[in-house]
Design a protein around this motif. Sequence first.
Motif, mmCIF file in Angstrom:
data_model
loop_
_atom_site.group_PDB
_atom_site.id
_atom_site.type_symbol
_atom_site.label_atom_id
_atom_site.label_comp_id
_atom_site.label_asym_id
_atom_site.label_seq_id
_atom_site.Cartn_x
_atom_site.Cartn_y
_atom_site.Cartn_z
ATOM 1 N N GLN A 1 128.605 77.303 53.004
ATOM 2 C CA GLN A 1 128.622 76.817 54.391
ATOM 3 C C GLN A 1 127.513 75.793 54.600
ATOM 4 O O GLN A 1 127.756 74.684 55.080
ATOM 5 C CB GLN A 1 128.436 77.994 55.352
ATOM 6 C CG GLN A 1 128.225 77.595 56.796
ATOM 7 C CD GLN A 1 127.996 78.814 57.677
ATOM 8 O OE1 GLN A 1 128.946 79.362 58.200
ATOM 9 N NE2 GLN A 1 126.757 79.243 57.803
ATOM 10 N N GLU A 2 126.293 76.143 54.223
ATOM 11 C CA GLU A 2 125.173 75.220 54.404
ATOM 12 C C GLU A 2 125.343 73.979 53.526
ATOM 13 O O GLU A 2 125.046 72.866 53.966
ATOM 14 C CB GLU A 2 123.849 75.918 54.090
ATOM 15 C CG GLU A 2 123.476 76.966 55.112
ATOM 16 C CD GLU A 2 122.160 77.663 54.806
ATOM 17 O OE1 GLU A 2 121.398 77.183 53.934
ATOM 18 O OE2 GLU A 2 121.890 78.701 55.438
ATOM 19 N N ASN A 3 125.818 74.163 52.298
ATOM 20 C CA ASN A 3 126.014 73.020 51.395
ATOM 21 C C ASN A 3 127.034 72.035 51.954
ATOM 22 O O ASN A 3 126.855 70.819 51.839
ATOM 23 C CB ASN A 3 126.441 73.499 50.009
ATOM 24 C CG ASN A 3 125.344 74.267 49.284
ATOM 25 O OD1 ASN A 3 124.178 74.204 49.639
ATOM 26 N ND2 ASN A 3 125.745 75.010 48.264
ATOM 27 N N ARG A 4 128.117 72.550 52.578
ATOM 28 C CA ARG A 4 129.117 71.665 53.204
ATOM 29 C C ARG A 4 128.471 70.855 54.318
ATOM 30 O O ARG A 4 128.695 69.640 54.425
ATOM 31 C CB ARG A 4 130.283 72.490 53.767
ATOM 32 C CG ARG A 4 131.432 72.697 52.827
ATOM 33 C CD ARG A 4 132.635 73.309 53.506
ATOM 34 N NE ARG A 4 132.379 74.460 54.357
ATOM 35 C CZ ARG A 4 132.252 75.722 53.913
ATOM 36 N NH1 ARG A 4 132.365 75.992 52.640
ATOM 37 N NH2 ARG A 4 132.017 76.705 54.750
ATOM 38 N N TRP A 5 127.709 71.523 55.159
ATOM 39 C CA TRP A 5 127.048 70.807 56.249
ATOM 40 C C TRP A 5 126.143 69.713 55.690
ATOM 41 O O TRP A 5 126.155 68.584 56.172
ATOM 42 C CB TRP A 5 126.217 71.753 57.108
ATOM 43 C CG TRP A 5 126.979 72.789 57.858
ATOM 44 C CD1 TRP A 5 128.307 72.783 58.196
ATOM 45 C CD2 TRP A 5 126.454 74.007 58.382
ATOM 46 N NE1 TRP A 5 128.624 73.915 58.892
ATOM 47 C CE2 TRP A 5 127.515 74.690 59.024
ATOM 48 C CE3 TRP A 5 125.201 74.604 58.364
ATOM 49 C CZ2 TRP A 5 127.343 75.919 59.644
ATOM 50 C CZ3 TRP A 5 125.020 75.831 58.987
ATOM 51 C CH2 TRP A 5 126.089 76.478 59.620
ATOM 52 N N MET A 6 125.339 70.066 54.678
ATOM 53 C CA MET A 6 124.396 69.091 54.120
ATOM 54 C C MET A 6 125.125 67.891 53.535
ATOM 55 O O MET A 6 124.681 66.751 53.705
ATOM 56 C CB MET A 6 123.504 69.747 53.074
ATOM 57 C CG MET A 6 122.505 70.722 53.694
ATOM 58 S SD MET A 6 121.338 71.410 52.509
ATOM 59 C CE MET A 6 122.364 72.579 51.628
ATOM 60 N N GLU A 7 126.233 68.137 52.863
ATOM 61 C CA GLU A 7 127.007 67.039 52.280
ATOM 62 C C GLU A 7 127.568 66.129 53.379
ATOM 63 O O GLU A 7 127.494 64.906 53.285
ATOM 64 C CB GLU A 7 128.152 67.594 51.440
ATOM 65 C CG GLU A 7 128.938 66.519 50.736
ATOM 66 C CD GLU A 7 130.041 67.078 49.858
ATOM 67 O OE1 GLU A 7 131.020 66.329 49.655
ATOM 68 O OE2 GLU A 7 129.951 68.226 49.405
ATOM 69 N N LEU A 8 128.087 66.732 54.425
ATOM 70 C CA LEU A 8 128.703 65.954 55.502
ATOM 71 C C LEU A 8 127.704 65.129 56.303
ATOM 72 O O LEU A 8 128.056 64.087 56.847
ATOM 73 C CB LEU A 8 129.490 66.872 56.436
ATOM 74 C CG LEU A 8 130.750 67.481 55.816
ATOM 75 C CD1 LEU A 8 131.309 68.589 56.706
ATOM 76 C CD2 LEU A 8 131.797 66.408 55.580
ATOM 77 N N LEU B 1 116.893 72.034 57.962
ATOM 78 C CA LEU B 1 118.322 71.739 58.103
ATOM 79 C C LEU B 1 118.785 71.985 59.537
ATOM 80 O O LEU B 1 119.463 71.147 60.130
ATOM 81 C CB LEU B 1 119.136 72.579 57.122
ATOM 82 C CG LEU B 1 120.664 72.457 57.231
ATOM 83 C CD1 LEU B 1 121.116 71.017 57.030
ATOM 84 C CD2 LEU B 1 121.334 73.402 56.228
ATOM 85 N N ALA B 2 118.420 73.125 60.105
ATOM 86 C CA ALA B 2 118.829 73.441 61.479
ATOM 87 C C ALA B 2 118.283 72.404 62.456
ATOM 88 O O ALA B 2 119.000 71.950 63.355
ATOM 89 C CB ALA B 2 118.354 74.842 61.866
ATOM 90 N N SER B 3 117.044 72.003 62.272
ATOM 91 C CA SER B 3 116.439 71.014 63.152
ATOM 92 C C SER B 3 117.177 69.683 63.065
ATOM 93 O O SER B 3 117.455 69.041 64.091
ATOM 94 C CB SER B 3 114.964 70.820 62.779
ATOM 95 O OG SER B 3 114.383 69.814 63.562
ATOM 96 N N TYR B 4 117.511 69.271 61.863
ATOM 97 C CA TYR B 4 118.226 68.006 61.694
ATOM 98 C C TYR B 4 119.625 68.082 62.301
ATOM 99 O O TYR B 4 120.054 67.164 63.000
ATOM 100 C CB TYR B 4 118.288 67.620 60.211
ATOM 101 C CG TYR B 4 118.903 66.256 60.010
ATOM 102 C CD1 TYR B 4 118.289 65.115 60.518
ATOM 103 C CD2 TYR B 4 120.097 66.112 59.334
ATOM 104 C CE1 TYR B 4 118.853 63.858 60.351
ATOM 105 C CE2 TYR B 4 120.669 64.853 59.153
ATOM 106 C CZ TYR B 4 120.048 63.733 59.672
ATOM 107 O OH TYR B 4 120.609 62.493 59.509
#
Length: 163
Positions: free
Chosen positions: A56-63, A118-121
């Motif tokens: 889940q987090e990796n998908r967000w980071m990629e997008l 990550l959450a902040s960004y």
Amino acid sequence: MAAMEWTEKLTLGLGPMDQTHVEFVDAYNRLLSLSGAELLAAMDDFIVHTVEHFDQENRWMELIGFPGCHKAEHDRVLAVCRDVRKRMERGDVALGRQLIQELPLWFDNHVATMDAALASYIQSIDYDTETGEIRNPPKEDGEEGGSCCTPPAAATPAESQPA
């Protein structure tokens, strides 16, 4: 071993991430009182949850174009969990207990650093984790991206920037 407790310091204000972290704590706590085949089954469940959590987090980071060292840490933790799980199956329960003992310290640090960035960004660019829409994209004219595990400049809240 003591149970991991959900506390406010683990709350990052990003609902889907916070919920997944609550589930991580619950999956971890199920490992504490089990042994034998039950412990192996609970470790399998923990690893399945952790794969979904990290994916889940990796998908967000990629997008959103977030730096890749966060994903690299996910990959390392999963590799260790899988390796230890195999060793537990072959009888090295002590190694499994060692991993279980060390996970809370890793998790607290990971949430406070990498996940907090990550959450902040995500919040700063108004990224909708459900739709994938970025409502406040970072400026492209000269804005510097982040380095390993340092989010791009848009992640730094204005109130914390020096005057």
